[in-house]
Design a protein around this motif. Sequence first.
Motif, short mmCIF file in Angstrom:
data_model
loop_
_atom_site.label_atom_id
_atom_site.label_comp_id
_atom_site.label_asym_id
_atom_site.label_seq_id
_atom_site.Cartn_x
_atom_site.Cartn_y
_atom_site.Cartn_z
N GLU A 288 0.84 -1.19 0.00
CA GLU A 288 0.00 0.00 0.00
C GLU A 288 0.88 1.25 0.00
OE1 GLU A 288 -2.60 -0.68 3.33
OE2 GLU A 288 -3.32 -2.58 2.50
N TRP A 289 1.54 1.50 -1.10
CA TRP A 289 2.57 2.53 -1.19
C TRP A 289 2.08 3.93 -0.87
CZ3 TRP A 289 5.96 1.61 -6.18
CH2 TRP A 289 6.77 0.49 -5.98
N VAL A 290 0.83 4.24 -1.17
CA VAL A 290 0.38 5.60 -0.92
C VAL A 290 0.25 5.89 0.57
CG1 VAL A 290 -2.15 5.28 -0.91
CG2 VAL A 290 -1.16 7.37 -1.88
N SER A 291 0.23 4.86 1.39
CA SER A 291 0.13 5.07 2.84
C SER A 291 1.39 5.72 3.41
CB SER A 291 -0.18 3.74 3.55
OG SER A 291 -0.04 3.86 4.94
N PRO A 292 2.59 5.14 3.26
CA PRO A 292 3.79 5.84 3.76
C PRO A 292 3.99 7.21 3.12
CG PRO A 292 4.30 3.55 3.27
CD PRO A 292 2.92 3.80 2.72
N ALA A 293 3.66 7.33 1.83
CA ALA A 293 3.81 8.62 1.15
C ALA A 293 2.90 9.67 1.78
CB ALA A 293 3.51 8.47 -0.34
N SER A 294 1.67 9.28 2.09
CA SER A 294 0.71 10.21 2.68
C SER A 294 1.09 10.57 4.11
CB SER A 294 -0.70 9.62 2.64
OG SER A 294 -1.13 9.46 1.30
N VAL A 295 1.60 9.61 4.85
CA VAL A 295 2.04 9.90 6.22
C VAL A 295 3.23 10.85 6.20
CG1 VAL A 295 2.97 8.89 8.34
CG2 VAL A 295 1.07 7.78 7.15
N ALA A 296 4.14 10.66 5.24
CA ALA A 296 5.26 11.60 5.10
C ALA A 296 4.75 13.00 4.78
CB ALA A 296 6.22 11.11 4.02
N TYR A 297 3.69 13.08 3.97
CA TYR A 297 3.07 14.37 3.65
C TYR A 297 2.53 15.02 4.92
CZ TYR A 297 0.00 17.77 1.36
OH TYR A 297 -0.62 18.94 0.97
N ILE A 298 1.88 14.23 5.77
CA ILE A 298 1.37 14.75 7.04
C ILE A 298 2.51 15.33 7.88
CG2 ILE A 298 0.38 14.05 9.27
CD1 ILE A 298 -1.28 11.97 7.65
N VAL A 299 3.61 14.60 7.95
CA VAL A 299 4.76 15.07 8.71
C VAL A 299 5.25 16.41 8.16
CG1 VAL A 299 7.18 14.60 9.25
CG2 VAL A 299 5.49 12.76 9.42
N ARG A 300 5.33 16.51 6.86
CA ARG A 300 5.77 17.78 6.27
C ARG A 300 4.86 18.94 6.68
NH1 ARG A 300 5.30 19.41 -0.06
NH2 ARG A 300 3.12 19.60 0.63
N GLU B 180 -5.75 14.75 1.77
CA GLU B 180 -6.93 14.15 2.39
C GLU B 180 -6.58 13.51 3.72
OE1 GLU B 180 -8.87 13.32 -2.02
OE2 GLU B 180 -8.30 11.63 -0.76
N ALA B 181 -5.43 12.85 3.77
CA ALA B 181 -4.98 12.25 5.03
C ALA B 181 -4.72 13.33 6.08
CB ALA B 181 -3.71 11.42 4.78
N PHE B 182 -4.12 14.42 5.64
CA PHE B 182 -3.83 15.51 6.57
C PHE B 182 -5.11 16.14 7.10
CE2 PHE B 182 -2.90 20.06 7.35
CZ PHE B 182 -2.03 19.90 8.43
#
Length: 434
Positions: A194-206, A411-413
């Motif tokens: 589920e590659w978009v999951s780590p990418a989205s969490v990294a976006y949240i961190v940013r 959307e995750a953020f």
Amino acid sequence: MLLWIFLVGFAAANEEFSSQQNSTRHAQYRGSQVLRVRNATESIRNLLKSLEGEKAIEIWKQSNVFGKFTDILVPSFTLSFVRQQFENLNATFRVMIADVESAMHEQIAIAPRKQSKNKNKNKKSRSYNLTFQRYHRISDIYGYLDYLVSTFPSICSIETIGTTIQGRQIKVIKISGSNAKFSFYIEGGIHAREWVSPASVAYIVRELVEYRSKNSFAENADYYVSPVANPDGYEFTHTNTRLWRKNRRDSDKSCPGVDLNRNYGYQWGGLGASRQSCDETFAGGNSFSEPESQAVRDFLTKIGPSVQAYVAFHSYGQYILYPFGYDKVLAPDSADLQKLGAKIAKNIRKSSKKKYKVGNSAILLYEASGGADDWAKGGVGIKYTYTIELRDAGRFGFLLPASQIEATGKEAFIAIKTITQEIAGIKRKKKSRF
């Protein structure tokens, strides 16, 4: 009888396919398709179970509700037979991905970078490789976390909470709030593919760190963020088998891996979890048998009652799910979870027009015991516990193109922001935008 005869002959082809998974990344999926099948009758449901049990198909997205759809990956060498079986039962199905290999190549294509309004900012030298225009290896994700800690030491720190089967670190970044009223644990990547999951969490961190000035709500919480909860599995999807789901436990050489989201110790080993090592939902030899789940257990136990929110990001389907998942059992405060979940969905829809469904995971989708979210809710007692299934609704499934990373991350953020504001008692201004 016909199915049994076919599956005996299919075994040899399946063995060859399995061996290919350890030698190539994409070619093994050439000619494979993803089909969406309506669960209209008990016969169709039983057929899906039989085909999955014999590895003639792989379930991508499941629903046990009659009339709903199940997405399945069908290898090229079983495709003709599987389609014929559906036609024999007058099953309604359609092709979602006509060629999985082609979709994989489309996913890894680098999305064009958007021009920043602040051109000088783009010229600033960077000491990390992470972008949101493509999917990155774990070294780039961890490199970005290291950059944040060195650049924003007053609010960022890193802790290694455990080590995987293969010796990789499981890292958590803490983002401190100046007026923190509670702690918030955020997790991504427990399922490797589920590659978009780590990418989205990294976006949240940013957003929480680099854009702190416009996200002042974040001062109300201490965030503990684990972008990749399954480092071995995640790396394996980049180097070997793109659609690998489990960790890389190798106690069974022919069928390695444990589904970490069935390995947690709340109602472990029940519905929706398997005791067979070859199954995608293999729960392990016992609860918390894996170092990855042990690490989260020990860390959350250590930081204790201050944690009032837990969100695990998955893909795909666009769902906001809350416990319990081990059976169709609602938590005592399910009305609160439903209400806040609906608020998250509303805010996402206002921002991106995307619709996220909200509900109890077992009722809305299917039962799954031993989940991390059930343990967070039932074992630790974290009130606001959610599993959020990110984009998309099925057009690309696990192979979401990199061009959608930023939109999905936003959307995750929005989910994290909405939950934080709810707990902190922050009233949203009418004109404010997510």
